[in-house]
Design an enzyme around this catalytic site. Structure first.
Site, PDB file in Angstrom:
ATOM      1  N   ASN A  26       0.971  -1.184  -0.075  1.00  0.00           N
ATOM      2  CA  ASN A  26      -0.008  -0.066  -0.167  1.00  0.00           C
ATOM      3  C   ASN A  26       0.940   1.283   0.008  1.00  0.00           C
ATOM      4  O   ASN A  26       0.624   2.229  -0.837  1.00  0.00           O
ATOM      5  CB  ASN A  26      -1.052   0.059   0.938  1.00  0.00           C
ATOM      6  CG  ASN A  26      -2.288  -0.830   1.113  1.00  0.00           C
ATOM      7  OD1 ASN A  26      -3.062  -0.596   0.260  1.00  0.00           O
ATOM      8  ND2 ASN A  26      -2.287  -2.039   1.735  1.00  0.00           N
ATOM      9  N   HIS A 116      -8.310  -0.221   7.297  1.00  0.00           N
ATOM     10  CA  HIS A 116      -8.317  -1.592   8.080  1.00  0.00           C
ATOM     11  C   HIS A 116      -8.672  -2.381   7.180  1.00  0.00           C
ATOM     12  O   HIS A 116      -9.780  -2.260   6.330  1.00  0.00           O
ATOM     13  CB  HIS A 116      -9.109  -1.117   9.268  1.00  0.00           C
ATOM     14  CG  HIS A 116      -9.203  -2.444  10.243  1.00  0.00           C
ATOM     15  ND1 HIS A 116      -8.216  -2.839  10.943  1.00  0.00           N
ATOM     16  CD2 HIS A 116     -10.543  -3.260  10.280  1.00  0.00           C
ATOM     17  CE1 HIS A 116      -8.919  -4.130  11.759  1.00  0.00           C
ATOM     18  NE2 HIS A 116     -10.072  -4.238  11.154  1.00  0.00           N
TER      19      HIS A 116
HETATM   20  N1  LIG Z   1      -4.716   5.606  17.592  1.00  0.00           N
HETATM   21  C1  LIG Z   1      -4.471   4.543  16.816  1.00  0.00           C
HETATM   22  N2  LIG Z   1      -3.323   4.036  16.160  1.00  0.00           N
HETATM   23  C2  LIG Z   1      -3.476   3.048  15.238  1.00  0.00           C
HETATM   24  C3  LIG Z   1      -4.535   2.819  14.787  1.00  0.00           C
HETATM   25  C4  LIG Z   1      -5.976   3.659  15.209  1.00  0.00           C
HETATM   26  O1  LIG Z   1      -7.014   3.253  14.792  1.00  0.00           O
HETATM   27  N3  LIG Z   1      -5.708   4.534  16.181  1.00  0.00           N
HETATM   28  N4  LIG Z   1      -4.715   1.984  13.759  1.00  0.00           N
HETATM   29  C5  LIG Z   1      -3.636   0.863  13.793  1.00  0.00           C
HETATM   30  C6  LIG Z   1      -3.837  -0.026  12.546  1.00  0.00           C
HETATM   31  N5  LIG Z   1      -4.524  -1.297  12.931  1.00  0.00           N
HETATM   32  C7  LIG Z   1      -5.423  -1.710  12.401  1.00  0.00           C
HETATM   33  O2  LIG Z   1      -6.089  -0.900  11.483  1.00  0.00           O
HETATM   34  C8  LIG Z   1      -4.191  -2.211  14.053  1.00  0.00           C
HETATM   35  C9  LIG Z   1      -2.787  -2.392  14.045  1.00  0.00           C
HETATM   36  C10 LIG Z   1      -2.148  -2.952  15.093  1.00  0.00           C
HETATM   37  C11 LIG Z   1      -2.969  -3.532  15.966  1.00  0.00           C
HETATM   38  C12 LIG Z   1      -2.430  -4.435  17.313  1.00  0.00           C
HETATM   39  O3  LIG Z   1      -3.109  -5.004  18.195  1.00  0.00           O
HETATM   40  N6  LIG Z   1      -1.185  -4.246  17.639  1.00  0.00           N
HETATM   41  C13 LIG Z   1      -0.282  -4.798  18.625  1.00  0.00           C
HETATM   42  C14 LIG Z   1       1.124  -4.953  18.445  1.00  0.00           C
HETATM   43  C15 LIG Z   1       1.793  -5.451  17.148  1.00  0.00           C
HETATM   44  C16 LIG Z   1       3.089  -5.425  16.815  1.00  0.00           C
HETATM   45  O4  LIG Z   1       3.645  -4.672  17.651  1.00  0.00           O
HETATM   46  O5  LIG Z   1       3.674  -6.091  16.232  1.00  0.00           O
HETATM   47  C17 LIG Z   1      -0.817  -4.408  20.134  1.00  0.00           C
HETATM   48  O6  LIG Z   1      -1.060  -3.328  20.127  1.00  0.00           O
HETATM   49  O7  LIG Z   1      -0.448  -5.176  20.921  1.00  0.00           O
HETATM   50  C18 LIG Z   1      -4.354  -3.116  16.195  1.00  0.00           C
HETATM   51  C19 LIG Z   1      -4.911  -2.502  14.991  1.00  0.00           C
HETATM   52  C20 LIG Z   1      -2.530   1.538  13.597  1.00  0.00           C
HETATM   53  N7  LIG Z   1      -2.364   2.650  14.877  1.00  0.00           N
HETATM   54  N1  GAR Z   2      -5.153  -3.554  11.426  1.00  0.00           N
HETATM   55  C1  GAR Z   2      -3.766  -3.118  10.538  1.00  0.00           C
HETATM   56  C2  GAR Z   2      -3.589  -4.138   9.404  1.00  0.00           C
HETATM   57  O1  GAR Z   2      -4.177  -5.290   9.591  1.00  0.00           O
HETATM   58  N2  GAR Z   2      -3.265  -3.327   8.126  1.00  0.00           N
HETATM   59  C3  GAR Z   2      -3.307  -4.189   7.317  1.00  0.00           C
HETATM   60  O2  GAR Z   2      -1.759  -4.627   7.007  1.00  0.00           O
HETATM   61  C4  GAR Z   2      -1.622  -4.849   5.626  1.00  0.00           C
HETATM   62  C5  GAR Z   2      -0.364  -4.078   5.058  1.00  0.00           C
HETATM   63  O3  GAR Z   2       0.078  -4.871   3.829  1.00  0.00           O
HETATM   64  P1  GAR Z   2       1.224  -3.697   2.973  1.00  0.00           P
HETATM   65  O4  GAR Z   2       2.347  -3.730   4.073  1.00  0.00           O
HETATM   66  O5  GAR Z   2       1.370  -4.682   1.733  1.00  0.00           O
HETATM   67  O6  GAR Z   2       0.512  -2.373   2.496  1.00  0.00           O
HETATM   68  C6  GAR Z   2      -2.761  -4.252   4.635  1.00  0.00           C
HETATM   69  O7  GAR Z   2      -3.595  -5.458   4.383  1.00  0.00           O
HETATM   70  C7  GAR Z   2      -3.590  -3.554   6.016  1.00  0.00           C
HETATM   71  O8  GAR Z   2      -4.885  -3.382   5.782  1.00  0.00           O
END
Ligand SMILES: Nc1nc2c(c(=O)[nH]1)N[C@@H](CN(C=O)c1ccc(C(=O)N[C@@H](CCC(=O)O)C(=O)O)cc1)CN2
Ligand code: GAR
Length: 206
Positions: A26, A116
Site C-alpha cells: 500500500n 483496516h
Molecule cells: N491511535 C491509533 N493508532 C493506530 C490505529 C488507530 O485506529 N488508532 N490503527 C492501527 C492499525 N490497526 C488496524 O487498522 C491495528 C494495528 C495493530 C494492532 C495491534 O493489536 N497491535 C499490537 C502490536 C503488534 C506489534 O507490535 O507487532 C498491539 O497493540 O498489541 C491493532 C490494530 C495503527 N495505529
Molecule cells: N489492522 C491493521 C492491518 O491489518 N493493516 C493491514 O496490513 C496490511 C499491510 O499490507 P502492506 O504492507 O502490503 O501494505 C494491509 O492489508 C492493511 O490493511
C-alpha cells in the site's frame, strides 16, 4: 457527510508521512500515486520494523525514512520534532502496527488516516491486524468482508469512517485467499481516497 481536511491553497504543498510496518504494497502505491502530483507529495516513510520490506520500496522511490523506537514513540515526544522539521502535514497509516499516541493525534487533528482490512466497526481493535482479521471474519461465518478507511483517534479502529468497500467471502476461503481479495480493494481505493481527503473534497463515500 464526513467533513474533510481543509483544501490546499494554490502553491501550498501537502507533505505526507506514510507509516508502515510490513511489506509496504500500500505504501508503494501511495508513493507512486503522488509521485507526479502538483500539490501533494509523500516525503517521509516512518517505520518501526528494521526488517520490514517497505523500507526497500521507499528507498527505491527515493523517499527518506525515519526508523522509530517503541519507547520514544509511545511514551516520549512521538518523533513530533522530526515530523514538524520535515514539514509533514498529513499522516497515512498503511499497515502500521503500533498505536499512534495522543501527542500525534493532537498535533494532527483529522489529518491522520488508516486503512483496516475489514468492515468496521466489527473485526477491529487490539490484536486485529493482518491474518488475525481475516481469520476472525471466517470464524464468524461472514459472507462478505472489505476495507475501511478512517480517521485515526486515540483508540484502535475507532475514528470516523471515510470510506468502505466490500468483497465476497467465498466458500473454501482461507485467511490468505480472503486477504488477497481484500488487499486488491486496498490497492484499488486507498491512494484515491487519501487524495480526496487531503485535498478536502467532500462526499468521500463507498
Ligand atoms: N491511535 C491509533 N493508532 C493506530 C490505529 C488507530 O485506529 N488508532 N490503527 C492501527 C492499525 N490497526 C488496524 O487498522 C491495528 C494495528 C495493530 C494492532 C495491534 O493489536 N497491535 C499490537 C502490536 C503488534 C506489534 O507490535 O507487532 C498491539 O497493540 O498489541 C491493532 C490494530 C495503527 N495505529
Ligand atoms: N489492522 C491493521 C492491518 O491489518 N493493516 C493491514 O496490513 C496490511 C499491510 O499490507 P502492506 O504492507 O502490503 O501494505 C494491509 O492489508 C492493511 O490493511
Amino acid at each position: 457527510m464526513i467533513p474533510t481536511v481543509s483544501a490546499t491553497g494554490p502553491g501550498h504543498t501537502e507533505r505526507i508521512a506514510v507509516f508502515a510496518s510490513g511489506s509496504g504494497s500500500n505504501a508503494e502505491r501511495i508513493i507512486r500515486h503522488f509521485a507526479q502530483h502538483p500539490t501533494v507529495q509523500v516525503t517521509l516513510l516512518v517505520c518501526n520494523k528494521p526488517e520490514a520490506g517497505v523500507r526497500a520500496k521507499a528507498a527505491a522511490a527515493g523517499i527518506p525514512e525515519l526508523l522509530i523506537e517503541r519507547g520514544r514513540f509511545l511514551s516520549g515526544d512521538a518523533y513530533l520534532p522530526e515530523l514538524k522539521a520535515a514539514g509533514i502535514s498529513f499522516l497515512v497509516l498503511a499497515g502500521f502496527l503500533w498505536k499512534v499516541p495522543a501527542a500525534l493525534i493532537e498535533a494532527y487533528p483529522r489529518r491522520i488516516v488508516n486503512i483496516h482490512p475489514a468492515l468496521l466497526p466489527r473485526f477491529g481493535g487490539k490484536g486485529m491486524w493482518g491474518a488475525h482479521v481475516h481469520q476472525a471474519v471466517l470464524e464468524a461465518g461472514e459472507t462478505e468482508s472489505g476495507i475501511t478507511i478512517h480517521y485515526v483517534d486515540e483508540h484502535y479502529d475507532h475514528g470516523d469512517h471515510i470510506f468502505q468497500a466490500r468483497c465476497p467471502v467465498l466458500p473454501g476461503d482461507s485467511p490468505d485467499t480472503l486477504a488477497a481479495r481484500v488487499l486488491a480493494l486496498e490497492h484499488r481505493h486507498f491512494a484515491e481516497v487519501v487524495e480526496r481527503v487531503v485535498l478536502g473534497s467532500e462526499g468521500v463515500s463507498g
